[in-house]
Design a protein around this motif. Structure first.
Motif, PDB file in Angstrom:
ATOM      1  N   TYR A  41       0.834  -1.205   0.000  1.00  0.00           N
ATOM      2  CA  TYR A  41       0.000   0.000   0.000  1.00  0.00           C
ATOM      3  C   TYR A  41       0.867   1.251   0.000  1.00  0.00           C
ATOM      4  O   TYR A  41       0.571   2.215  -0.704  1.00  0.00           O
ATOM      5  CB  TYR A  41      -0.938   0.003   1.209  1.00  0.00           C
ATOM      6  CG  TYR A  41      -1.902   1.160   1.165  1.00  0.00           C
ATOM      7  CD1 TYR A  41      -3.031   1.099   0.352  1.00  0.00           C
ATOM      8  CD2 TYR A  41      -1.672   2.309   1.888  1.00  0.00           C
ATOM      9  CE1 TYR A  41      -3.905   2.159   0.263  1.00  0.00           C
ATOM     10  CE2 TYR A  41      -2.544   3.379   1.818  1.00  0.00           C
ATOM     11  CZ  TYR A  41      -3.659   3.297   1.007  1.00  0.00           C
ATOM     12  OH  TYR A  41      -4.516   4.359   0.921  1.00  0.00           O
ATOM     13  N   TRP A  45       0.730   3.992  -2.830  1.00  0.00           N
ATOM     14  CA  TRP A  45       0.373   5.361  -2.463  1.00  0.00           C
ATOM     15  C   TRP A  45       1.425   6.340  -2.968  1.00  0.00           C
ATOM     16  O   TRP A  45       1.093   7.426  -3.436  1.00  0.00           O
ATOM     17  CB  TRP A  45       0.212   5.472  -0.947  1.00  0.00           C
ATOM     18  CG  TRP A  45      -0.203   6.835  -0.527  1.00  0.00           C
ATOM     19  CD1 TRP A  45      -1.471   7.337  -0.503  1.00  0.00           C
ATOM     20  CD2 TRP A  45       0.658   7.894  -0.083  1.00  0.00           C
ATOM     21  NE1 TRP A  45      -1.444   8.635  -0.071  1.00  0.00           N
ATOM     22  CE2 TRP A  45      -0.155   8.995   0.187  1.00  0.00           C
ATOM     23  CE3 TRP A  45       2.028   7.999   0.100  1.00  0.00           C
ATOM     24  CZ2 TRP A  45       0.368  10.202   0.641  1.00  0.00           C
ATOM     25  CZ3 TRP A  45       2.542   9.188   0.547  1.00  0.00           C
ATOM     26  CH2 TRP A  45       1.722  10.275   0.816  1.00  0.00           C
ATOM     27  N   VAL A  48       0.808   6.943  -6.568  1.00  0.00           N
ATOM     28  CA  VAL A  48      -0.317   7.858  -6.789  1.00  0.00           C
ATOM     29  C   VAL A  48       0.092   9.286  -6.437  1.00  0.00           C
ATOM     30  O   VAL A  48      -0.180  10.228  -7.182  1.00  0.00           O
ATOM     31  CB  VAL A  48      -1.551   7.433  -5.954  1.00  0.00           C
ATOM     32  CG1 VAL A  48      -2.627   8.494  -5.988  1.00  0.00           C
ATOM     33  CG2 VAL A  48      -2.108   6.118  -6.464  1.00  0.00           C
ATOM     34  N   PHE A  49       0.765   9.455  -5.301  1.00  0.00           N
ATOM     35  CA  PHE A  49       1.111  10.787  -4.819  1.00  0.00           C
ATOM     36  C   PHE A  49       2.121  11.478  -5.728  1.00  0.00           C
ATOM     37  O   PHE A  49       2.045  12.681  -5.941  1.00  0.00           O
ATOM     38  CB  PHE A  49       1.656  10.691  -3.388  1.00  0.00           C
ATOM     39  CG  PHE A  49       1.918  12.020  -2.758  1.00  0.00           C
ATOM     40  CD1 PHE A  49       0.865  12.828  -2.350  1.00  0.00           C
ATOM     41  CD2 PHE A  49       3.215  12.466  -2.576  1.00  0.00           C
ATOM     42  CE1 PHE A  49       1.096  14.056  -1.766  1.00  0.00           C
ATOM     43  CE2 PHE A  49       3.458  13.694  -1.988  1.00  0.00           C
ATOM     44  CZ  PHE A  49       2.405  14.489  -1.589  1.00  0.00           C
ATOM     45  N   ASP A  74      -7.485  10.037  -9.823  1.00  0.00           N
ATOM     46  CA  ASP A  74      -6.663   9.313  -8.871  1.00  0.00           C
ATOM     47  C   ASP A  74      -7.490   9.028  -7.623  1.00  0.00           C
ATOM     48  O   ASP A  74      -8.430   9.740  -7.306  1.00  0.00           O
ATOM     49  CB  ASP A  74      -5.386  10.069  -8.520  1.00  0.00           C
ATOM     50  CG  ASP A  74      -5.642  11.398  -7.833  1.00  0.00           C
ATOM     51  OD1 ASP A  74      -6.764  11.920  -7.921  1.00  0.00           O
ATOM     52  OD2 ASP A  74      -4.713  11.912  -7.201  1.00  0.00           O
ATOM     53  N   VAL A  76      -7.004   6.789  -3.552  1.00  0.00           N
ATOM     54  CA  VAL A  76      -6.069   6.092  -2.679  1.00  0.00           C
ATOM     55  C   VAL A  76      -6.595   4.745  -2.216  1.00  0.00           C
ATOM     56  O   VAL A  76      -5.856   3.967  -1.625  1.00  0.00           O
ATOM     57  CB  VAL A  76      -5.671   6.964  -1.470  1.00  0.00           C
ATOM     58  CG1 VAL A  76      -4.837   8.130  -1.921  1.00  0.00           C
ATOM     59  CG2 VAL A  76      -6.884   7.422  -0.705  1.00  0.00           C
ATOM     60  N   LEU A  79      -6.000   1.841  -5.052  1.00  0.00           N
ATOM     61  CA  LEU A  79      -4.954   2.716  -5.573  1.00  0.00           C
ATOM     62  C   LEU A  79      -5.097   2.845  -7.085  1.00  0.00           C
ATOM     63  O   LEU A  79      -5.078   1.851  -7.801  1.00  0.00           O
ATOM     64  CB  LEU A  79      -3.590   2.156  -5.211  1.00  0.00           C
ATOM     65  CG  LEU A  79      -3.300   2.169  -3.717  1.00  0.00           C
ATOM     66  CD1 LEU A  79      -2.168   1.236  -3.382  1.00  0.00           C
ATOM     67  CD2 LEU A  79      -3.009   3.562  -3.255  1.00  0.00           C
TER      68      LEU A  79
END
Length: 131
Positions: A41, A45, A48-49, A74, A76, A79
């Motif tokens: 995760y 993450w 994505v960030f 997007d 979270v 994801l």
């Protein structure tokens, strides 16, 4: 972004938490699955960030007609970071193995916890009724 080396590293990280001791195998499985899921995760993450749409999803100015990025989505959980272009193309910026591994780890952890809860409840029940 489908690097399977990172998937193997996440699994190896989780296996470091598994200690096979007599009577504690299920607890080791739960710890390993939780550690693998947390690492997975965190890695997803970060993808994505740090997925900057301006760099990861450029407009195709050299094409005629010019193709622009339509929306950028997007989330979270699950994801996801996806670019969509005017011509119907799309690009997923999160590795394809992240969500399946994450949900597998969640299922293994939940199943292990439920089995451990049932075993502890059965032991307590047997102790109370054998006196």
């Amino acid at each position: 972004m489908g690097s399977w080396i990172l998937a193997a590293l996440c699994l190896g990280y989780g296996l470091a938490f598994v200690r096979v001791q007599k009577g504690r195998r299920l607890l080791g499985l739960i710890k390993g699955s939780t550690a693998t899921g947390a690492a997975c995760y965190l890695l997803g993450w970060l993808q994505v960030f740090f997925a900057f749409p301006s760099h990861a999803c450029p407009d195709f100015l050299e094409m005629r007609p010019t193709v622009h990025v339509d929306p950028y989505e997007d989330s979270v959980f699950p994801l996801q970071a996806t670019c969509y272009w005017d011509n119907g193309e799309q690009k997923e910026l999160v590795s394809s193995w992240i969500n399946p591994l994450l949900f597998t780890c969640m299922a293994a952890t939940l199943t292990g916890c439920l089995v451990m809860l049932a075993a502890l409840t059965y032991r307590r029940y047997r102790q109370e009724h054998t006196r």
